[in-house]
Scaffold this motif. Sequence first.
Motif, mmCIF file in Angstrom:
data_model
loop_
_atom_site.group_PDB
_atom_site.id
_atom_site.type_symbol
_atom_site.label_atom_id
_atom_site.label_comp_id
_atom_site.label_asym_id
_atom_site.label_seq_id
_atom_site.Cartn_x
_atom_site.Cartn_y
_atom_site.Cartn_z
ATOM 1 N N TRP A 40 0.834 -1.202 0.000
ATOM 2 C CA TRP A 40 0.000 0.000 0.000
ATOM 3 C C TRP A 40 0.874 1.260 0.000
ATOM 4 O O TRP A 40 0.629 2.206 -0.753
ATOM 5 C CB TRP A 40 -0.921 -0.047 1.212
ATOM 6 C CG TRP A 40 -1.825 1.110 1.372
ATOM 7 C CD1 TRP A 40 -2.762 1.554 0.503
ATOM 8 C CD2 TRP A 40 -1.856 2.001 2.485
ATOM 9 N NE1 TRP A 40 -3.400 2.651 1.021
ATOM 10 C CE2 TRP A 40 -2.862 2.948 2.232
ATOM 11 C CE3 TRP A 40 -1.152 2.077 3.676
ATOM 12 C CZ2 TRP A 40 -3.152 3.958 3.126
ATOM 13 C CZ3 TRP A 40 -1.454 3.086 4.573
ATOM 14 C CH2 TRP A 40 -2.444 4.016 4.295
ATOM 15 N N ILE A 41 1.918 1.272 0.833
ATOM 16 C CA ILE A 41 2.824 2.421 0.904
ATOM 17 C C ILE A 41 3.549 2.616 -0.428
ATOM 18 O O ILE A 41 3.684 3.742 -0.917
ATOM 19 C CB ILE A 41 3.834 2.246 2.065
ATOM 20 C CG1 ILE A 41 3.116 2.228 3.405
ATOM 21 C CG2 ILE A 41 4.906 3.333 2.037
ATOM 22 C CD1 ILE A 41 2.391 3.503 3.763
ATOM 23 N N LEU A 45 3.423 5.922 -2.892
ATOM 24 C CA LEU A 45 4.621 6.638 -3.342
ATOM 25 C C LEU A 45 4.700 6.698 -4.862
ATOM 26 O O LEU A 45 5.092 7.722 -5.429
ATOM 27 C CB LEU A 45 5.880 5.967 -2.771
ATOM 28 C CG LEU A 45 6.066 6.080 -1.258
ATOM 29 C CD1 LEU A 45 7.276 5.286 -0.811
ATOM 30 C CD2 LEU A 45 6.210 7.536 -0.850
ATOM 31 N N VAL A 46 4.333 5.621 -5.545
ATOM 32 C CA VAL A 46 4.371 5.607 -7.012
ATOM 33 C C VAL A 46 3.343 6.574 -7.576
ATOM 34 O O VAL A 46 3.585 7.211 -8.605
ATOM 35 C CB VAL A 46 4.150 4.164 -7.540
ATOM 36 C CG1 VAL A 46 3.832 4.153 -9.019
ATOM 37 C CG2 VAL A 46 5.371 3.320 -7.266
ATOM 38 N N PRO A 55 -4.581 2.570 -9.737
ATOM 39 C CA PRO A 55 -5.645 2.471 -8.727
ATOM 40 C C PRO A 55 -5.196 1.568 -7.573
ATOM 41 O O PRO A 55 -4.553 0.550 -7.789
ATOM 42 C CB PRO A 55 -6.813 1.859 -9.492
ATOM 43 C CG PRO A 55 -6.217 1.221 -10.689
ATOM 44 C CD PRO A 55 -4.966 1.964 -11.006
ATOM 45 N N ILE A 56 -5.525 1.968 -6.375
ATOM 46 C CA ILE A 56 -5.143 1.198 -5.194
ATOM 47 C C ILE A 56 -6.309 0.271 -4.846
ATOM 48 O O ILE A 56 -7.269 0.673 -4.204
ATOM 49 C CB ILE A 56 -4.775 2.123 -4.024
ATOM 50 C CG1 ILE A 56 -3.588 2.992 -4.413
ATOM 51 C CG2 ILE A 56 -4.458 1.303 -2.777
ATOM 52 C CD1 ILE A 56 -3.169 3.982 -3.362
ATOM 53 N N THR A 57 -6.196 -0.954 -5.343
ATOM 54 C CA THR A 57 -7.188 -1.981 -5.059
ATOM 55 C C THR A 57 -6.498 -3.117 -4.309
ATOM 56 O O THR A 57 -5.261 -3.124 -4.155
ATOM 57 C CB THR A 57 -7.804 -2.529 -6.352
ATOM 58 O OG1 THR A 57 -6.781 -3.156 -7.125
ATOM 59 C CG2 THR A 57 -8.463 -1.423 -7.167
ATOM 60 N N TYR A 79 0.615 -0.420 -16.392
ATOM 61 C CA TYR A 79 -0.218 0.780 -16.458
ATOM 62 C C TYR A 79 0.155 1.633 -17.662
ATOM 63 O O TYR A 79 -0.718 2.199 -18.318
ATOM 64 C CB TYR A 79 -0.070 1.593 -15.172
ATOM 65 C CG TYR A 79 -0.843 2.894 -15.215
ATOM 66 C CD1 TYR A 79 -2.222 2.891 -15.052
ATOM 67 C CD2 TYR A 79 -0.208 4.100 -15.447
ATOM 68 C CE1 TYR A 79 -2.943 4.068 -15.111
ATOM 69 C CE2 TYR A 79 -0.913 5.278 -15.503
ATOM 70 C CZ TYR A 79 -2.281 5.251 -15.328
ATOM 71 O OH TYR A 79 -2.993 6.426 -15.396
ATOM 72 N N LEU A 80 1.453 1.712 -17.977
ATOM 73 C CA LEU A 80 1.903 2.544 -19.079
ATOM 74 C C LEU A 80 1.613 1.918 -20.447
ATOM 75 O O LEU A 80 1.592 2.615 -21.450
ATOM 76 C CB LEU A 80 3.399 2.835 -18.947
ATOM 77 C CG LEU A 80 3.783 3.720 -17.753
ATOM 78 C CD1 LEU A 80 5.277 3.858 -17.661
ATOM 79 C CD2 LEU A 80 3.107 5.082 -17.863
#
Length: 81
Positions: A40-41, A45-46, A55-57, A79-80
Amino acid sequence: MVIEMITLILLILIAIPVLYALLKIGSILIKIIFHLFTGWILLILVNFIPGISIPITLLTIIVSGFGGIFGTILLVILYLI
């Protein structure tokens, strides 16, 4: 008196493996929670990098947490793309 001492010894002999198993399970749970927290951390940071908004899932936290920096880099590359 003798029967009570025997039952006490038997209870102690039964309690030792049970406590060991509980401590073993507890340490595994603590490790899993630690990995999820670090993932999660890392994702937070990214997401501060301009142009990247992963997205933070739960799935991304698991990949980032158990994959470490390589897992996070993999998420950024995916993602890119």
